[in-house]
Write a protein that holds these residues in place. Sequence first.
Motif, PDB file in Angstrom:
ATOM      1  N   HIS A 205       0.941  -0.994  -0.057  1.00 51.32           N
ATOM      2  CA  HIS A 205      -0.101  -0.043  -0.033  1.00 51.32           C
ATOM      3  C   HIS A 205       0.881   1.358   0.095  1.00 51.32           C
ATOM      4  O   HIS A 205       0.341   2.448   0.007  1.00 51.32           O
ATOM      5  N   ALA A 206       2.181   1.306  -0.016  1.00 48.19           N
ATOM      6  CA  ALA A 206       3.151   2.188   0.158  1.00 48.19           C
ATOM      7  C   ALA A 206       3.463   2.487  -1.267  1.00 48.19           C
ATOM      8  O   ALA A 206       4.278   2.053  -1.895  1.00 48.19           O
ATOM      9  N   ALA A 296     -27.906  10.197 -14.366  1.00 39.85           N
ATOM     10  CA  ALA A 296     -26.424   9.944 -14.775  1.00 39.85           C
ATOM     11  C   ALA A 296     -26.021   8.511 -13.408  1.00 39.85           C
ATOM     12  O   ALA A 296     -26.390   8.879 -12.303  1.00 39.85           O
ATOM     13  N   SER A 297     -25.559   7.687 -13.886  1.00 43.70           N
ATOM     14  CA  SER A 297     -25.389   6.539 -12.846  1.00 43.70           C
ATOM     15  C   SER A 297     -23.915   6.856 -12.384  1.00 43.70           C
ATOM     16  O   SER A 297     -22.866   7.116 -13.164  1.00 43.70           O
ATOM     17  N   LEU A 298     -23.828   6.470 -10.999  1.00 44.51           N
ATOM     18  CA  LEU A 298     -22.508   6.696 -10.389  1.00 44.51           C
ATOM     19  C   LEU A 298     -22.234   5.553  -9.478  1.00 44.51           C
ATOM     20  O   LEU A 298     -23.011   5.073  -8.683  1.00 44.51           O
ATOM     21  N   ALA A 299     -20.808   5.367  -9.217  1.00 38.76           N
ATOM     22  CA  ALA A 299     -20.430   4.708  -8.019  1.00 38.76           C
ATOM     23  C   ALA A 299     -19.519   5.640  -7.239  1.00 38.76           C
ATOM     24  O   ALA A 299     -18.696   6.327  -7.922  1.00 38.76           O
ATOM     25  N   VAL A 300     -19.723   5.491  -6.036  1.00 38.40           N
ATOM     26  CA  VAL A 300     -18.806   6.416  -5.350  1.00 38.40           C
ATOM     27  C   VAL A 300     -18.053   5.661  -4.185  1.00 38.40           C
ATOM     28  O   VAL A 300     -18.509   5.102  -3.521  1.00 38.40           O
ATOM     29  N   ARG A 301     -16.808   6.431  -4.357  1.00 38.11           N
ATOM     30  CA  ARG A 301     -15.984   5.708  -3.327  1.00 38.11           C
ATOM     31  C   ARG A 301     -15.387   6.943  -2.499  1.00 38.11           C
ATOM     32  O   ARG A 301     -14.908   7.626  -3.015  1.00 38.11           O
ATOM     33  N   LEU A 302     -15.221   6.426  -1.177  1.00 37.65           N
ATOM     34  CA  LEU A 302     -14.753   7.409  -0.226  1.00 37.65           C
ATOM     35  C   LEU A 302     -13.646   6.974   0.766  1.00 37.65           C
ATOM     36  O   LEU A 302     -13.947   5.885   1.053  1.00 37.65           O
ATOM     37  N   ALA A 303     -12.346   7.495   0.609  1.00 38.48           N
ATOM     38  CA  ALA A 303     -11.430   6.995   1.089  1.00 38.48           C
ATOM     39  C   ALA A 303     -11.028   8.013   2.528  1.00 38.48           C
ATOM     40  O   ALA A 303     -10.930   9.247   2.256  1.00 38.48           O
ATOM     41  N   VAL A 304     -10.657   7.416   3.708  1.00 37.76           N
ATOM     42  CA  VAL A 304     -10.033   8.246   4.824  1.00 37.76           C
ATOM     43  C   VAL A 304      -8.594   7.944   4.797  1.00 37.76           C
ATOM     44  O   VAL A 304      -8.467   6.887   4.899  1.00 37.76           O
ATOM     45  N   THR A 305      -7.960   9.035   4.615  1.00 41.31           N
ATOM     46  CA  THR A 305      -6.512   8.842   4.501  1.00 41.31           C
ATOM     47  C   THR A 305      -5.707   9.377   5.448  1.00 41.31           C
ATOM     48  O   THR A 305      -6.197  10.304   6.142  1.00 41.31           O
ATOM     49  N   GLY A 306      -4.533   8.937   5.795  1.00 43.56           N
ATOM     50  CA  GLY A 306      -3.595   9.354   6.931  1.00 43.56           C
ATOM     51  C   GLY A 306      -2.384   9.813   6.181  1.00 43.56           C
ATOM     52  O   GLY A 306      -2.309  10.236   5.201  1.00 43.56           O
ATOM     53  N   PRO A 307      -1.260   9.689   7.069  1.00 44.36           N
ATOM     54  CA  PRO A 307       0.052  10.322   6.532  1.00 44.36           C
ATOM     55  C   PRO A 307       0.511   9.657   5.087  1.00 44.36           C
ATOM     56  O   PRO A 307       0.317   8.496   4.875  1.00 44.36           O
ATOM     57  N   ALA A 308       0.949  10.347   4.391  1.00 43.81           N
ATOM     58  CA  ALA A 308       1.263  10.046   3.167  1.00 43.81           C
ATOM     59  C   ALA A 308       0.539   9.394   2.173  1.00 43.81           C
ATOM     60  O   ALA A 308       0.744   8.705   1.477  1.00 43.81           O
ATOM     61  N   ASP A 309      -0.884  10.055   2.491  1.00 49.45           N
ATOM     62  CA  ASP A 309      -2.407   9.636   1.633  1.00 49.45           C
ATOM     63  C   ASP A 309      -2.218   7.948   1.720  1.00 49.45           C
ATOM     64  O   ASP A 309      -2.871   7.584   0.876  1.00 49.45           O
ATOM     65  N   ILE A 310      -1.881   7.365   2.718  1.00 52.81           N
ATOM     66  CA  ILE A 310      -2.278   5.978   2.757  1.00 52.81           C
ATOM     67  C   ILE A 310      -3.693   5.757   3.166  1.00 52.81           C
ATOM     68  O   ILE A 310      -3.908   6.277   4.180  1.00 52.81           O
ATOM     69  N   LEU A 337     -16.419   4.874  15.383  1.00 48.55           N
ATOM     70  CA  LEU A 337     -14.809   4.949  14.761  1.00 48.55           C
ATOM     71  C   LEU A 337     -13.896   4.299  15.522  1.00 48.55           C
ATOM     72  O   LEU A 337     -13.934   4.046  16.651  1.00 48.55           O
ATOM     73  N   PRO A 338     -12.847   3.871  14.607  1.00 47.45           N
ATOM     74  CA  PRO A 338     -11.701   3.053  15.353  1.00 47.45           C
ATOM     75  C   PRO A 338     -11.216   3.669  16.306  1.00 47.45           C
ATOM     76  O   PRO A 338     -11.063   4.942  16.197  1.00 47.45           O
ATOM     77  N   ASP A 339     -10.250   3.389  17.016  1.00 52.71           N
ATOM     78  CA  ASP A 339      -9.435   3.876  17.906  1.00 52.71           C
ATOM     79  C   ASP A 339      -8.200   4.575  17.341  1.00 52.71           C
ATOM     80  O   ASP A 339      -7.066   3.963  17.386  1.00 52.71           O
ATOM     81  N   ILE A 340      -8.400   5.622  16.459  1.00 54.26           N
ATOM     82  CA  ILE A 340      -7.314   6.247  15.940  1.00 54.26           C
ATOM     83  C   ILE A 340      -7.155   7.613  16.497  1.00 54.26           C
ATOM     84  O   ILE A 340      -8.232   8.175  17.117  1.00 54.26           O
ATOM     85  N   LYS A 341      -6.067   8.349  16.180  1.00 52.14           N
ATOM     86  CA  LYS A 341      -5.868   9.613  16.865  1.00 52.14           C
ATOM     87  C   LYS A 341      -4.966  10.532  15.711  1.00 52.14           C
ATOM     88  O   LYS A 341      -4.269   9.952  15.199  1.00 52.14           O
ATOM     89  N   GLY A 342      -5.347  11.597  15.677  1.00 48.20           N
ATOM     90  CA  GLY A 342      -4.876  12.737  14.917  1.00 48.20           C
ATOM     91  C   GLY A 342      -5.920  13.029  13.704  1.00 48.20           C
ATOM     92  O   GLY A 342      -7.049  13.030  13.859  1.00 48.20           O
ATOM     93  N   ILE A 343      -5.293  13.840  12.837  1.00 53.39           N
ATOM     94  CA  ILE A 343      -6.067  14.492  11.595  1.00 53.39           C
ATOM     95  C   ILE A 343      -6.051  13.525  10.560  1.00 53.39           C
ATOM     96  O   ILE A 343      -5.063  13.322   9.931  1.00 53.39           O
ATOM     97  N   SER A 376       0.410   8.193  22.591  1.00 51.10           N
ATOM     98  CA  SER A 376       0.347   6.891  22.430  1.00 51.10           C
ATOM     99  C   SER A 376       0.594   6.203  20.701  1.00 51.10           C
ATOM    100  O   SER A 376       0.469   5.207  20.548  1.00 51.10           O
ATOM    101  N   GLY A 377       0.677   7.162  20.091  1.00 49.08           N
ATOM    102  CA  GLY A 377       0.748   6.945  18.544  1.00 49.08           C
ATOM    103  C   GLY A 377      -0.903   7.139  17.945  1.00 49.08           C
ATOM    104  O   GLY A 377      -1.708   7.610  18.437  1.00 49.08           O
ATOM    105  N   ILE A 378      -0.967   6.815  16.664  1.00 46.30           N
ATOM    106  CA  ILE A 378      -2.168   6.783  15.773  1.00 46.30           C
ATOM    107  C   ILE A 378      -3.323   6.006  16.218  1.00 46.30           C
ATOM    108  O   ILE A 378      -4.421   6.201  16.316  1.00 46.30           O
ATOM    109  N   ILE A 379      -2.792   4.831  16.717  1.00 49.35           N
ATOM    110  CA  ILE A 379      -3.869   3.795  17.202  1.00 49.35           C
ATOM    111  C   ILE A 379      -3.814   3.244  18.512  1.00 49.35           C
ATOM    112  O   ILE A 379      -2.429   3.373  19.036  1.00 49.35           O
ATOM    113  N   ASP A 380      -4.337   2.887  19.387  1.00 51.29           N
ATOM    114  CA  ASP A 380      -4.382   2.209  20.668  1.00 51.29           C
ATOM    115  C   ASP A 380      -4.209   0.823  20.403  1.00 51.29           C
ATOM    116  O   ASP A 380      -4.731   0.076  19.623  1.00 51.29           O
TER     117      ASP A 380
END
Length: 408
Positions: A205-206, A296-310, A337-343, A376-380
Amino acid sequence: MGAPTILAAGVGKRFLLHHKRATSLKERLLLHRQSSSEAFWALRDVDLEIGAGQTVGLIGPNGSGKSTLLKVLSGILAPTTGTVAVRGRIASLLELGAGFNGELTGRENVFLNAAILGLTRRETQRYFDDIVAFAELEPFIDNQVKHYSSGQYVRLGFAVAVHVDPDILLVDEVLAVGDESFQRKCLAKIAEYQQRGCTILFVTHALELIPRICSRGVVLDHGRVLHDGDPVQAAERLRGLLGTGADQSGGAALSPDRPRLVALRLFDPATRMHKGHFQGGEPLAIDVDLAGPAGASLAVRLAVTGPADIPIWVMDADTRALDAEGTTTVRFTVKELPDIKGIFAFAIALRDPTARVTHDARRLGEALLAVGDTTSGIIDVAWSAEQVETPGEEERDRAAGDRRRSEF
């Protein structure tokens, strides 16, 4: 391109998804007469020819079939349709601790795993010290691997795999595990095998690694090959697919006859109030307003991204058509919401579900603030610490004797 070492023709892989599970013989007989499962095609019509000495990056969204394809190519899974031909010795590292026995020590598992990969005992003994040193596990090599961390698992597995002198190396996301020093060591080993002419196929994924070390990039989506060629174009193709690439829409200049994103809103689904910050475990709702030609027909994909657009996670909406006014709103709801922290940022892609054309794909200015103790980082992660006594000389001698008796 050299003579192909991997050749896949028309490969498809089908699984059965079971919706009901029998709990008694009566239910088993009843369900046998009823349709309680459906076919799911993880791969469809995959044609792939990889020449000797090529390094190929296999990328795609979660669930696109990358890991399934590696397992088919390595012989772990048989294809449902099509054929696979592989020429040369394969070393594969497809999941953490693959082939390890948790009850055995690291030492014993090195010999076991090396034997599975085709090394003789004499060859394993010759490489053993190098394997342990590469994995940086000298103090733990005689501990049972069930007590290893996931990082120790994958380091030991990777160390064994790259010391079997393979013609083909298949790797699934192993470079995402381990600290920066170990990742550099892995990349150096890959470079060494590239110089030897080894064929390498790895999933990652990198995306920054794809142009950096690959001669070729393959993009999968819903089990099909979307791109096979230039690695830079492959990375950009996936970013466009996920909506994490540069704004492809042209901003306000988007043509009115093309579907486009109008707005995105975050709110609390319980109170219906706008909210920009959430804590782990809280529900989260995201409304996406779309506009374009009516019908018009659409397929919609929404991504939540972290550092480096991962991508942290990706959500897909069912295909839908714009109403008579040429607008619609798609609502994504996250129960907890998962136990994540940050923007964390958002990226969206609007596609034609039949022609697979991307109408609008962009990173958004809106952001999700996940509130928590960022020290404690991005996740618990559940963890513990304790002070242990240093074993005395007598105990160390006894442990050494036990180790000698356990060697085989």
